[in-house]
Design a protein around this motif. Structure first.
Motif, PDB file in Angstrom:
ATOM      1  N   GLU A  82       0.823  -1.203   0.000  1.00 46.51           N
ATOM      2  CA  GLU A  82       0.000   0.000   0.000  1.00 46.51           C
ATOM      3  C   GLU A  82       0.859   1.256   0.000  1.00 46.51           C
ATOM      4  OE1 GLU A  82      -4.317  -1.106   1.860  1.00 46.51           O
ATOM      5  OE2 GLU A  82      -2.774  -0.426   3.261  1.00 46.51           O
ATOM      6  N   LEU A  83       0.401   2.239  -0.744  1.00 51.66           N
ATOM      7  CA  LEU A  83       1.093   3.515  -0.904  1.00 51.66           C
ATOM      8  C   LEU A  83       0.133   4.645  -0.572  1.00 51.66           C
ATOM      9  CD1 LEU A  83       3.555   5.195  -2.195  1.00 51.66           C
ATOM     10  CD2 LEU A  83       2.195   5.125  -4.298  1.00 51.66           C
ATOM     11  N   ILE A  84       0.567   5.579   0.249  1.00 52.57           N
ATOM     12  CA  ILE A  84      -0.240   6.770   0.507  1.00 52.57           C
ATOM     13  C   ILE A  84      -0.229   7.632  -0.755  1.00 52.57           C
ATOM     14  CG2 ILE A  84      -0.456   8.888   1.866  1.00 52.57           C
ATOM     15  CD1 ILE A  84       0.904   7.435   4.178  1.00 52.57           C
ATOM     16  N   THR A  85      -1.410   7.969  -1.250  1.00 54.46           N
ATOM     17  CA  THR A  85      -1.495   8.804  -2.445  1.00 54.46           C
ATOM     18  C   THR A  85      -1.959  10.224  -2.125  1.00 54.46           C
ATOM     19  OG1 THR A  85      -3.752   8.052  -2.923  1.00 54.46           O
ATOM     20  CG2 THR A  85      -1.924   6.846  -3.966  1.00 54.46           C
ATOM     21  N   HIS A  86      -2.810  10.369  -1.112  1.00 50.01           N
ATOM     22  CA  HIS A  86      -3.328  11.687  -0.762  1.00 50.01           C
ATOM     23  C   HIS A  86      -3.660  11.758   0.728  1.00 50.01           C
ATOM     24  CE1 HIS A  86      -4.351  11.242  -5.072  1.00 50.01           C
ATOM     25  NE2 HIS A  86      -4.087  12.537  -5.135  1.00 50.01           N
ATOM     26  N   VAL A  87      -3.706  12.969   1.224  1.00 50.35           N
ATOM     27  CA  VAL A  87      -4.332  13.258   2.506  1.00 50.35           C
ATOM     28  C   VAL A  87      -5.416  14.287   2.225  1.00 50.35           C
ATOM     29  CG1 VAL A  87      -4.061  14.210   4.815  1.00 50.35           C
ATOM     30  CG2 VAL A  87      -2.250  12.777   3.846  1.00 50.35           C
ATOM     31  N   ILE A  88      -6.645  13.981   2.637  1.00 52.10           N
ATOM     32  CA  ILE A  88      -7.765  14.889   2.397  1.00 52.10           C
ATOM     33  C   ILE A  88      -8.146  15.558   3.712  1.00 52.10           C
ATOM     34  CG2 ILE A  88     -10.117  15.126   1.546  1.00 52.10           C
ATOM     35  CD1 ILE A  88      -9.691  12.667  -0.168  1.00 52.10           C
ATOM     36  N   LEU A  89      -8.008  16.872   3.769  1.00 50.06           N
ATOM     37  CA  LEU A  89      -8.352  17.627   4.959  1.00 50.06           C
ATOM     38  C   LEU A  89      -9.862  17.857   5.001  1.00 50.06           C
ATOM     39  CD1 LEU A  89      -5.549  20.359   4.829  1.00 50.06           C
ATOM     40  CD2 LEU A  89      -5.450  18.070   5.846  1.00 50.06           C
ATOM     41  N   ASP A  90     -10.442  17.746   6.197  1.00 52.71           N
ATOM     42  CA  ASP A  90     -11.865  18.030   6.357  1.00 52.71           C
ATOM     43  C   ASP A  90     -12.179  19.460   5.914  1.00 52.71           C
ATOM     44  OD1 ASP A  90     -12.031  15.520   7.430  1.00 52.71           O
ATOM     45  OD2 ASP A  90     -12.520  16.167   9.468  1.00 52.71           O
ATOM     46  N   ALA A  91     -13.437  19.726   5.642  1.00 55.05           N
ATOM     47  CA  ALA A  91     -13.851  21.090   5.321  1.00 55.05           C
ATOM     48  C   ALA A  91     -13.441  22.009   6.476  1.00 55.05           C
ATOM     49  CB  ALA A  91     -15.358  21.142   5.118  1.00 55.05           C
ATOM     50  N   PRO A  92     -13.080  23.240   6.179  1.00 55.35           N
ATOM     51  CA  PRO A  92     -12.600  24.165   7.213  1.00 55.35           C
ATOM     52  C   PRO A  92     -13.578  24.285   8.384  1.00 55.35           C
ATOM     53  CG  PRO A  92     -12.279  25.111   5.041  1.00 55.35           C
ATOM     54  CD  PRO A  92     -13.093  23.871   4.845  1.00 55.35           C
ATOM     55  N   ARG A  93     -13.019  24.380   9.580  1.00 51.83           N
ATOM     56  CA  ARG A  93     -13.818  24.516  10.794  1.00 51.83           C
ATOM     57  C   ARG A  93     -13.889  25.978  11.224  1.00 51.83           C
ATOM     58  NH1 ARG A  93     -14.605  19.457  12.835  1.00 51.83           N
ATOM     59  NH2 ARG A  93     -13.292  17.845  11.897  1.00 51.83           N
ATOM     60  N   ALA A  94     -15.015  26.346  11.772  1.00 51.22           N
ATOM     61  CA  ALA A  94     -15.175  27.712  12.262  1.00 51.22           C
ATOM     62  C   ALA A  94     -14.355  27.899  13.533  1.00 51.22           C
ATOM     63  CB  ALA A  94     -16.647  27.994  12.551  1.00 51.22           C
ATOM     64  N   GLY A  95     -13.922  29.146  13.763  1.00 50.00           N
ATOM     65  CA  GLY A  95     -13.232  29.470  14.998  1.00 50.00           C
ATOM     66  C   GLY A  95     -11.789  29.877  14.797  1.00 50.00           C
ATOM     67  N   GLY A  96     -11.192  30.339  15.881  1.00 51.58           N
ATOM     68  CA  GLY A  96      -9.785  30.715  15.860  1.00 51.58           C
ATOM     69  C   GLY A  96      -8.889  29.501  15.994  1.00 51.58           C
ATOM     70  N   GLN A  97      -7.695  29.584  15.412  1.00 52.38           N
ATOM     71  CA  GLN A  97      -6.776  28.452  15.402  1.00 52.38           C
ATOM     72  C   GLN A  97      -5.390  28.890  15.862  1.00 52.38           C
ATOM     73  OE1 GLN A  97      -6.774  26.345  11.651  1.00 52.38           O
ATOM     74  NE2 GLN A  97      -8.951  26.726  11.287  1.00 52.38           N
ATOM     75  N   HIS A  98      -4.713  27.968  16.552  1.00 55.76           N
ATOM     76  CA  HIS A  98      -3.335  28.281  16.963  1.00 55.76           C
ATOM     77  C   HIS A  98      -2.575  26.987  17.233  1.00 55.76           C
ATOM     78  CE1 HIS A  98       0.039  30.563  18.417  1.00 55.76           C
ATOM     79  NE2 HIS A  98       0.008  29.960  19.582  1.00 55.76           N
ATOM     80  N   TYR A  99      -1.291  26.980  16.845  1.00 54.50           N
ATOM     81  CA  TYR A  99      -0.396  25.867  17.164  1.00 54.50           C
ATOM     82  C   TYR A  99       0.736  26.389  18.032  1.00 54.50           C
ATOM     83  CZ  TYR A  99       2.710  21.841  16.745  1.00 54.50           C
ATOM     84  OH  TYR A  99       3.501  20.769  17.029  1.00 54.50           O
ATOM     85  N   LEU A 100       0.894  25.802  19.196  1.00 56.13           N
ATOM     86  CA  LEU A 100       1.953  26.197  20.126  1.00 56.13           C
ATOM     87  C   LEU A 100       2.915  25.035  20.312  1.00 56.13           C
ATOM     88  CD1 LEU A 100       3.092  28.254  22.223  1.00 56.13           C
ATOM     89  CD2 LEU A 100       1.712  27.039  23.929  1.00 56.13           C
ATOM     90  N   LYS A 101       4.193  25.303  20.125  1.00 58.17           N
ATOM     91  CA  LYS A 101       5.228  24.286  20.271  1.00 58.17           C
ATOM     92  C   LYS A 101       6.230  24.734  21.332  1.00 58.17           C
ATOM     93  CE  LYS A 101       8.696  21.699  17.583  1.00 58.17           C
ATOM     94  NZ  LYS A 101       9.206  21.435  16.227  1.00 58.17           N
ATOM     95  N   LEU A 102       6.395  23.930  22.372  1.00 59.10           N
ATOM     96  CA  LEU A 102       7.357  24.201  23.431  1.00 59.10           C
ATOM     97  C   LEU A 102       8.534  23.254  23.256  1.00 59.10           C
ATOM     98  CD1 LEU A 102       4.850  24.529  26.415  1.00 59.10           C
ATOM     99  CD2 LEU A 102       5.751  26.325  24.924  1.00 59.10           C
ATOM    100  N   ARG A 103       9.752  23.798  23.219  1.00 59.69           N
ATOM    101  CA  ARG A 103      10.939  23.004  22.923  1.00 59.69           C
ATOM    102  C   ARG A 103      12.143  23.584  23.659  1.00 59.69           C
ATOM    103  NH1 ARG A 103      10.827  24.726  16.473  1.00 59.69           N
ATOM    104  NH2 ARG A 103       9.813  26.714  16.802  1.00 59.69           N
ATOM    105  N   ASP A 104      13.250  22.876  23.605  1.00 55.22           N
ATOM    106  CA  ASP A 104      14.445  23.305  24.329  1.00 55.22           C
ATOM    107  C   ASP A 104      15.077  24.558  23.740  1.00 55.22           C
ATOM    108  OD1 ASP A 104      14.630  21.497  26.459  1.00 55.22           O
ATOM    109  OD2 ASP A 104      15.450  19.936  25.173  1.00 55.22           O
ATOM    110  N   ARG A 105      14.890  24.778  22.455  1.00 57.36           N
ATOM    111  CA  ARG A 105      15.453  25.949  21.784  1.00 57.36           C
ATOM    112  C   ARG A 105      14.511  26.374  20.675  1.00 57.36           C
ATOM    113  NH1 ARG A 105      20.409  22.963  18.426  1.00 57.36           N
ATOM    114  NH2 ARG A 105      19.058  21.607  17.207  1.00 57.36           N
ATOM    115  N   ALA A 106      14.599  27.629  20.290  1.00 58.03           N
ATOM    116  CA  ALA A 106      13.661  28.161  19.307  1.00 58.03           C
ATOM    117  C   ALA A 106      13.965  27.698  17.894  1.00 58.03           C
ATOM    118  CB  ALA A 106      13.665  29.684  19.351  1.00 58.03           C
ATOM    119  N   SER A 107      15.203  27.316  17.602  1.00 57.18           N
ATOM    120  CA  SER A 107      15.561  26.857  16.264  1.00 57.18           C
ATOM    121  C   SER A 107      15.152  25.397  16.082  1.00 57.18           C
ATOM    122  CB  SER A 107      17.066  27.045  16.037  1.00 57.18           C
ATOM    123  OG  SER A 107      17.805  26.293  16.973  1.00 57.18           O
TER     124      SER A 107
END
Length: 332
Positions: A210-235
């Protein structure tokens, strides 16, 4: 130097026919994880199938509002695509938080989905690792496990899933499309990565050929969005804890919420119980903290990584705060 056969294909059916056994045959595109593991002698394919010429490099909006992403779309292309930035901001932010610009120019969507753990014991053939060699043991259990998981673990494996992109995709919702000897099938994104349980060597729901051919994202969701990443260094660094949040408000209360966690679990982690705890509640720090407690209620700390439980809660509270602020700003 380890030798292997290299084959190049230009059609999906050729790629499917060329891979007979995942243990001996490997698909390669950007190779940002695979080639590292081959050099370390962790993965030892006898044959690699170059899929970079397959026609899987498009991003297209479907009639039902979903977004279809080709397996070979690079991480940078996906992050900077106009529709992704507009409708899936949390995914764009997650992608841009991962790796470096050079790596994102090579790394593909499917390759990121297939990304392997950064556990140093997995990447060292001299150490016991049930994920690499079933039944050999897990050196991380009693070893240096500062970067390891506190959710979804077992007595066989506590390795953390490393992807930022996958956390964003769990938050927005997605479906993985694969092509195999039996035809095409779809896998809900949340079901694709498997918990280690008693079989940590089985990392994903992908069968031989089996081979991945696509990823299909759901229809856009209402609301505000944010991704926060905490790590040892900013780079360029992997997450110690991360949170992808989508929050829709009805007045001052939470109408809907999607929460996904990274850096703290053995797979990209959907915090459904925390989402339910938020619905109908005022969007306050106090309620965000309650949801964070719910999300990490089943966490299990090991000798060096107990701090991740606190850090994971902080990531949730901050991500919810910032996503809510964006919801309010949009409404205004």
């Amino acid at each position: 130097m380890r030798q292997f056969e290299l084959e190049s294909v230009e059609k999906v059916d050729q790629a499917v026919a060329s891979q007979r056994d995942q243990r001996r045959d490997a698909f390669v595109a950007g190779g940002t994880t695979l080639l590292d593991l081959v050099k370390l002698d962790v993965m030892t394919p006898e044959r690699m199938v170059d899929v970079t010429h397959l026609p899987l490099k498009r991003i297209e909006k479907l009639d039902d509002g979903r977004l279809k992403v080709g397996a070979l779309v690079t991480n940078n292309e996906l992050a900077h695509h106009e529709l992704v930035k507009r409708d899936y901001a949390v995914l764009s932010e997650a992608l841009l938080a991962g790796a470096s610009t050079g790596l994102r120019n090579l790394a593909t969507t499917a390759g990121n989905v297939m990304q392997r753990t950064r556990c140093p014991y997995y990447r060292d053939p001299a150490m016991p690792c049930n994920r690499r060699e079933p039944g050999s043991g897990c050196a991380a259990l009693d070893g240096i496990n500062r970067n390891h998981a506190v959710l979804g673990t077992s007595n066989r494996c506590i390795a953390t899933h490393p992807s930022d992109m996958c956390v964003g995709m769990v938050a927005v919702g997605a479906t993985i499309v694969v092509e195999g000897p039996q035809g095409s099938r779809e896998i809900p994104f949340e079901d694709y990565h498997l918990l280690p349980g008693d079989t940590p060597e089985k990392e994903h729901d992908l069968k031989d050929g089996e081979l991945i051919t696509h990823v299909i994202l759901d229809a856009p969701r209402a609301g505000g969005q944010h991704y926060l990443k905490l790590r040892d260094r900013a780079s360029y660094e992997f997450a110690l804890a991360s949170c992808a949040a989508i929050v829709e408000l009805d007045g001052d209360s939470v109408a809907s919420a999607r929460l996904a966690l990274g850096g703290v679990a053995t797979k990209p982690w959907r915090a459904e119980a925390a989402e339910k705890a938020l619905i109908g509640q005022p969007a306050t720090r106090e309620n965000f903290e309650r949801a964070a407690e719910v999300a990490l209620a089943d966490a299990v700390a090991y000798s060096h990584n107990g701090y991740k439980i606190t850090l994971g809660k902080q990531a949730i509270v901050r991500a919810l705060r910032d996503a809510t602020a964006r919801t309010t700003a949009t409404a205004a």
